[in-house]
Design a protein around this motif. Structure first.
Motif, PDB file in Angstrom:
ATOM      1  N   ASN A 109       0.514  -1.276   0.415  1.00  0.00           N
ATOM      2  CA  ASN A 109       0.006  -0.137   0.170  1.00  0.00           C
ATOM      3  C   ASN A 109       1.413   1.482   0.082  1.00  0.00           C
ATOM      4  O   ASN A 109       0.532   2.548   0.156  1.00  0.00           O
TER       5      ASN A 109
ATOM      6  N   ASP B 225       3.270   3.940  -1.397  1.00  0.00           N
ATOM      7  CA  ASP B 225       3.012   5.010  -2.371  1.00  0.00           C
ATOM      8  C   ASP B 225       4.186   4.254  -3.437  1.00  0.00           C
ATOM      9  O   ASP B 225       4.109   4.721  -5.059  1.00  0.00           O
TER      10      ASP B 225
ATOM     11  N   ARG C  97       3.068   1.600  -5.606  1.00  0.00           N
ATOM     12  CA  ARG C  97       1.612   2.290  -6.123  1.00  0.00           C
ATOM     13  C   ARG C  97       2.373   3.347  -7.685  1.00  0.00           C
ATOM     14  O   ARG C  97       2.318   2.497  -8.684  1.00  0.00           O
ATOM     15  N   THR C  98       3.929   3.384  -7.138  1.00  0.00           N
ATOM     16  CA  THR C  98       4.781   4.094  -8.334  1.00  0.00           C
ATOM     17  C   THR C  98       5.420   3.222  -9.860  1.00  0.00           C
ATOM     18  O   THR C  98       4.729   3.177 -11.063  1.00  0.00           O
TER      19      THR C  98
ATOM     20  N   HIS D 292       3.865   0.354 -10.188  1.00  0.00           N
ATOM     21  CA  HIS D 292       1.975   0.238 -11.108  1.00  0.00           C
ATOM     22  C   HIS D 292       2.439   0.413 -11.871  1.00  0.00           C
ATOM     23  O   HIS D 292       2.058   0.727 -13.201  1.00  0.00           O
ATOM     24  N   ALA D 293       2.989   2.074 -11.458  1.00  0.00           N
ATOM     25  CA  ALA D 293       2.167   3.796 -12.410  1.00  0.00           C
ATOM     26  C   ALA D 293       3.155   3.110 -13.654  1.00  0.00           C
ATOM     27  O   ALA D 293       2.905   3.460 -14.753  1.00  0.00           O
TER      28      ALA D 293
END
Lengths: 319, 577
Positions: free
Chosen positions: A214, A216, A219-220, A222-223
Motif C-alpha cells: 500500500n 506510494d 503504487r508508483t 505499478h504506474a
C-alpha cells in the motif's frame, strides 16, 4: 560502532553472572543429592566412601565457597568435570553442538523457505480461500505443542507407513558421510522444530507485505507499467524483508533452546538432549555449562540483532 | 479400542511422561556374565553361520567403559562384553563356574588360588595374567570417583593400599615363575567373594598400569582416555567406536579364548524409551531390546519379532517405614500383616503387569536357590486384614477408615514418577486398601529427589513403592541388616528401618560363614525368608518377568534369571540369513 559493541559486551557480564548465580542456587537447593543418586545400588559402599566422593567433587563445602571456586575455574575456561562421565563438562557439551546446529540450521532453512512464501502469497491473495487456509495454518502451527506433533509424526510416518526413520541421526551401519540417509533422519525433527517459526513468519510476512504494497513507491512501480512479478519481488518483498533480517538475530538461541524437547523425542544426540539428561541426573557441572553456553548464545544473538538493525536500516543510529 | 489407538494413547502418555521425569532404574545387580559353551543347540536342522549385526536398544547412553570406575547398568552391558571375568554365573541356577580362571579354596576358607586359562589372551596377543587382576584391584583402590571402592575391603592389605599406607596389596600374590597363577587372601571369610570380588573383570595391566603409581596415591586411572575407548579386549567383543549420545559399536574378538563369536558386530543404540523401542522393533531399526509387559500383546503379533520371557531375580514392593514416628502403627506387625492380606496381588499382577509376573512372599524370588519354603501365602482376605487391624486396637469410624485414639490408619505411599508399573501399582493399592479401611495418599516424586530421601532415612517417607534388582549372590546384608538402616547421618539401603537381631545373625552367618557352601547358606536364607515373610516389613509385591524382544532370525539365545540381558552366551548367537 566499536565502542557500542564493547559496551554491550561489558553489559553482558552482570547478566551472565546473575544467570549463573540463579541457576547455581536452583540446582543446588532443589531436592536431591548427586552423590547419593550416583552411588545408589552400589552394594558395598560405605558412608566413608560417600563422604570421600562428596569431598572429591567439592560438595561438602558451603554454597558460597562452591560458587566462588566454580566461578574462578570458569574464568579459566574450566567448567569442572561431569559427575557421570568424569570428563570436562564443556568439551562434552561442545561435542554435541554440531548435531544441534545441524538441526537448527535445517529448521531455519525450512522456516524461511516455507514461511516467507506463505506469508507473501497470503498477502497477495488477501481475502481468498488460500489466504484463509494459510492464516488458519498460522494459528494452528503456532499453537501445536512440539512434543505432541513429534510423537504424532513418529506414529504416522515411521510406525504406520514406515516411510521415515523415527530416531537418531543415521541408520546403523551406514557410513557417517551418507548424506541422503542423514537428510532422511533430519526431516521430521527439523520440521517439528521449525513449525512454530513457519507459522510466525507467514503471519509476520503477510502483515509486512500488506503494509508495503500500500506504500506510494509500490503504487508508483505499478504506474510505471512494471510487471506484477517485478513489483512484488523487486519492490515490495525486498522492503518487507528488512524487519525479517533483524528477527534472525534472536533466532539462533531460540532454535537451540527449542531443540531440547525435539531432541528428546527423536533421540537427536545434541546439546538439549544432553543437558536434559544431566538435569535428570543432577550432574551439576554439565547443567551449569549447558545453561551458560545457551545464555551466552542468547546474549550474543541479541547483540547481533541490534547491530543488524543498524546495518539494514540506516535511520536507526547505534548509540 | 483398536490396537493402533492404544499404541497412540500409550505412546503419548509414556513419552510425555518420560520427557518430564526420570525413568527409574533399580539398584543392585550382579556382574555381567558372558561366555561358556551352551548346553544345547536350539534347532537341530539349522547350521550356525557367521556374520550379521545385533542392534540393541537401550534408554540411555553409556558413560564410562572402565568397570573399575563406573556404576551404571547401561555401561556395564557394554563393558561386560569387552572385559570377561574370572568366573561366570550359570544363568539358570546362579551356580558359579570357571571362566577366565579356575580356583581352589584353602581349608580355612581364606585363600583363593587361581589359574588363568592358558589360551586366554588380550586381543593384542598378550597373555591375561594375575597381574591384570591385581591391576584391576589397584586402580579401583585408588580411584577417586568409583562408587565401588569398598568391594575389595576384605582382601588382606587392601585398605592400607587404598589409603596410601602401603605400596602393595599383601593379600594378592602373583606367582613369580608363572604369572597365570596367583593367590588372593582375605582377612575374614566372605561368602559372596566369588561373585562380588572375582566377578570383577581383570583389566589390562599393560594398558592401565601406567596410570597408577604404588608410591603416589594421587596418580589415578580416573582420567585415562582408555576408559572411554578400550584398546584391548578379553571378552567376546572389541570396542570400535562410541558416537556420543547415539550409539556404541563393538566388533567381534577373533582371538576370544572360547572361540570367535559368530555375530560380526554389536551396536548398542540410544532410544527415547521402551515404547519407542517397541515401535523400532517392528520397523526393524532395532533387532533386540528389553520390552515392557504393556507392549507384549502388540509385539507378539509381529512375525519378525520373537519374545523371550523369564522370571526376574528381583521384585517390586511396598516398603513400610517401621521406624518413622509419623506412622508409628507400621511398627506393629499385625498392621503390616493386615496390609499383606488386604491387597489382591493377583489382581495387581493382572492390572499392572498384564499377567507377566508372580506374587512375591519374602526377600528372595522363587528362582533363587535362597528362596524360602513353606511361606505364608497371604491369600487375599479382607476379613482377616480387618481382624488384624482390630487386634491392634483400631476401630472403623463413620468415614469407613480405621482409627485409634482419633488417629486414622493413614499412610502416604510415594513412588518414582514416570515408572508406569509402579504408578499403576500405587493406584491399585489406593483403591484396594480403601476397601479394608486404610487411607492411602498417593505421591509421585522424581527419582533423583526420592533416592536421597530413601537412603537418607528422611521422615517424609512413610511408605515407598520401589524395586530391587538382586545380585546373583543372595547376600541381603545391605538391604536387611540393621547396620544398614538408612538415617540422615549414614546412608543405607535398609530404607524401611527394619531391625531384627535374629535376621541380623542369619545374614551374618550367610555372609561370613564359616560354612560358605550353598547348602549351609540356603538353610540360613530359608530361615531368614520365613521370618521376613511373617514380619512383613514390605508388602512384598511381585516379581516381574523380564521380556526380551529380538528379531526372529537371531538364534542361540538361552535366557536365564541370572543373566539380566540374556547375553551370557552371546558368542554362540548367530543370525539366520
Amino acid at each position: 560502532m566499536r565502542t557500542y559493541i564493547i559496551r554491550r559486551l561489558i553489559y553482558a557480564i552482570p547478566t551472565l553472572l546473575g544467570i549463573s548465580i540463579i541457576v547455581f542456587l536452583i540446582t543446588r537447593l532443589s531436592p536431591g543429592d548427586p552423590v547419593r543418586l550416583y552411588t545408589f545400588g552400589a552394594l558395598n559402599i560405605t558412608e566413608e566412601d560417600i563422604q570421600g566422593l562428596r569431598e572429591h567433587y567439592g560438595l561438602n563445602k558451603p554454597l558460597y565457597e562452591q560458587y566462588v571456586s566454580w566461578l574462578l575455574q570458569v574464568v579459566q575456561g574450566d567448567f569442572g568435570k561431569s559427575l557421570q562421565y568424569n570428563r570436562p563438562a564443556l568439551p562434552l557439551l561442545l561435542e554435541r553442538l554440531p548435531a544441534t546446529l545441524q538441526l537448527a540450521v535445517a529448521a531455519l532453512v525450512l522456516q524461511l523457505a516455507v514461511g516467507v512464501p506463505l506469508g507473501v502469497i497470503a498477502a497477495l491473495k488477501r481475502g481468498t480461500w488460500l489466504d484463509n487456509v494459510i492464516r488458519v495454518f498460522g494459528v494452528i502451527g503456532h499453537a501445536v505443542p512440539t512434543f505432541w506433533l513429534g510423537l504424532l509424526m513418529i506414529i504416522v510416518f515411521s510406525v504406520t507407513f514406515g516411510l521415515m526413520p523415527s530416531q537418531g541421526v543415521l541408520t546403523v551401519g551406514h557410513d557417517v558421510w551418507d548424506i541422503p540417509d542423514r537428510i532422511k533422519h533430519i526431516v521430521m525433527p527439523a520440521f517439528v522444530l521449525a513449525l512454530a517459526g513457519i507459522a510466525n513468519y507467514s503471519r509476520y510476512l503477510r502483515t509486512e507485505t500488506l503494509d508495503v504494497i500500500n506504500q506510494d513507491y509500490v503504487r508508483t512501480a505499478h504506474a510505471k507499467g512494471l510487471s506484477e512479478r517485478t513489483v512484488v519481488y523487486v519492490h515490495a518483498l525486498r522492503n518487507a524483508l528488512i524487519p525479517m533480517v533483524t528477527a534472525l538475530g534472536g533466532l539462533l538461541a531460540a532454535l537451540v533452546s527449542g531443540a531440547l524437547v525435539v531432541e528428546q523425542i527423536f533421540t537427536w544426540p545434541g546439546v538439549g538432549q544432553f543437558t536434559y539428561a544431566a538435569a535428570r541426573s543432577k550432574d551439576y557441572p554439565v547443567i551449569m555449562a549447558g545453561v551458560m553456553v545457551a545464555s551466552t548464545l542468547l546474549v550474543l544473538s541479541y547483540l547481533l540483532r541490534d547491530i543488524m538493525y543498524a546495518v539494514v536500516d540506516p535511520r536507526i543510529k547505534v548509540k | 479400542m483398536t490396537a493402533k489407538q492404544r499404541t497412540v494413547r500409550v505412546l503419548i502418555a509414556v513419552l510425555a511422561a518420560s520427557m518430564l521425569v526420570a525413568t527409574a532404574c533399580t539398584p543392585g545387580g550382579g556382574p555381567t556374565t558372558s561366555g561358556a559353551p551352551s548346553a544345547s543347540a536350539t534347532a537341530a536342522a539349522e547350521q550356525p553361520t557367521p556374520g550379521g549385526r545385533i542392534i540393541y536398544g537401550s534408554f540411555s547412553d553409556i558413560q564410562r567403559l572402565n568397570p573399575a570406575t563406573s556404576n551404571d547398568a547401561t555401561s556395564s552391558t557394554v563393558s561386560g562384553k569387552i572385559y570377561d571375568a574370572l568366573i561366570r554365573v550359570d544363568p539358570k541356577n546362579a551356580e558359579v563356574k570357571p571362566n577366565l580362571g579356575s580356583w581352589t579354596v584353602s581349608t580355612d576358607g581364606l585363600t583363593f588360588s587361581w589359574v588363568i586359562d592358558a589360551k586366554a589372551n588380550w586381543s593384542d596377543g598378550k597373555p591375561i595374567t594375575g597381574n591384570d587382576f591385581l591391576a584391576r584391584v589397584k586402580m579401583q583402590a585408588r580411584s577417586k570417583v568409583t562408587p565401588n571402592k569398598s568391594t575389595f575391603n576384605d582382601i588382606e592389605g587392601y585398605q592400607d593400599y587404598s589409603t596410601g599406607k602401603a605400596t602393595s596389596i599383601s593379600g594378592i600374590v602373583v606367582d613369580k615363575t608363572d604369572a597365570k597363577k596367583f593367590t588372593v587372601k582375605f582377612t575374614r571369610i566372605f561368602c559372596p567373594a566369588l561373585i562380588t570380588v572375582f566377578g570383577s573383570a581383570p583389566m589390562p595391566e599393560h594398558v592401565f598400569g601406567k596410570y597408577t603409581d604404588d608410591a603416589d596415591i594421587n596418580k589415578v586411572v580416573d582420567d585415562a582416555p582408555e576408559n572411554n575407548a578400550p584398546p584391548v579386549a578379553s571378552g567376546p567383543f572389541k570396542f570400535k567406536e562410541w558416537r556420543k549420545g547415539d550409539q556404541v559399536i563393538l566388533t567381534r574378538n577373533d582371538t576370544y579364548f572360547k572361540g570367535a563369536p559368530l555375530i560380526e558386530e554389536y551396536v548398542q543404540k540410544v532410544v527415547a524409551d521402551s515404547t519407542v523401542a517397541a515401535a523400532q522393533m517392528k520397523t526393524g531399526e532395532l533387532t533386540m531390546t528389553l520390552a515392557q509387559p504393556v507392549d507384549v500383546a502388540d509385539l507378539s503379533k509381529v512375525d519378525t519379532v520373537k519374545l523371550y520371557k523369564w522370571a526376574d531375580n528381583g521384585y517390586v514392593y511396598i516398603g513400610w517405614r517401621t521406624n518413622n514416628p509419623n506412622v508409628a502403627f507400621l511398627g506393629d506387625k499385625r498392621i503390616r500383616q493386615g496390609l499383606m492380606y488386604g491387597i489382591n496381588t493377583d489382581e495387581v499382577v493382572k492390572a499392572v503387569l498384564f499377567g507377566e509376573g508372580v506374587k512375591q512372599l519374602a526377600h528372595h524370588p522363587t528362582v533363587s536357590w535362597a528362596a524360602g519354603t513353606g511361606l505364608n501365602p497371604y491369600g487375599y482376605d479382607k476379613t482377616k486384614a480387618e481382624d488384624l487391624f482390630k487386634q491392634a486396637g483400631y476401630a472403623k469410624g463413620a468415614d469407613g477408615y480405621y482409627a485409634k485414639d482419633g488417629k486414622p490408619l493413614a499412610i502416604t505411599i510415594v513412588t518414582n514418577q514416570g515408572n508406569k508399573t509402579r504408578e499403576t501399582f500405587l493406584q491399585v493399592a489406593v483403591e484396594q486398601y480403601k476397601q479394608v479401611g486404610v487411607k492411602i495418599t498417593p505421591k509421585l516424586e522424581a527419582f533423583e529427589s526420592l533416592v536421597p530421601k530413601l537412603t537418607g532415612g528422611s521422615p517424609e517417607v512413610e511408605a515407598v513403592i520401589i524395586g530391587w534388582q538382586l545380585s546373583a549372590d543372595p547376600d541381603p546384608f545391605t538391604i536387611w541388616h540393621s547396620s544398614n538402616v538408612a538415617s540422615p547421618t549414614k546412608a543405607g539401603n535398609n530404607f524401611v528401618g527394619y531391625s531384627n537381631p535374629n535376621v541380623d545373625k542369619l545374614i551374618e552367618t550367610g555372609r561370613n560363614g564359616p560354612d560358605c557352601s550353598q547348602g549351609a547358606r540356603q538353610k540360613v536364607y530359608q530361615e531368614m525368608n520365613k521370618i521376613l515373610n511373617d514380619d512383613a516389613p514390605y508388602m512384598f509385591g511381585f516379581a516381574q518377568n523380564r521380556i526380551l524382544a529380538t528379531a526372529s532370525n537371531i538364534r542361540g539365545i538361552e535366557p536365564g534369571s541370572f543373566s539380566p540381558n540374556a547375553d551370557w552366551n552371546i558368542e554362540k548367537w548367530w543370525i539366520k540369513k
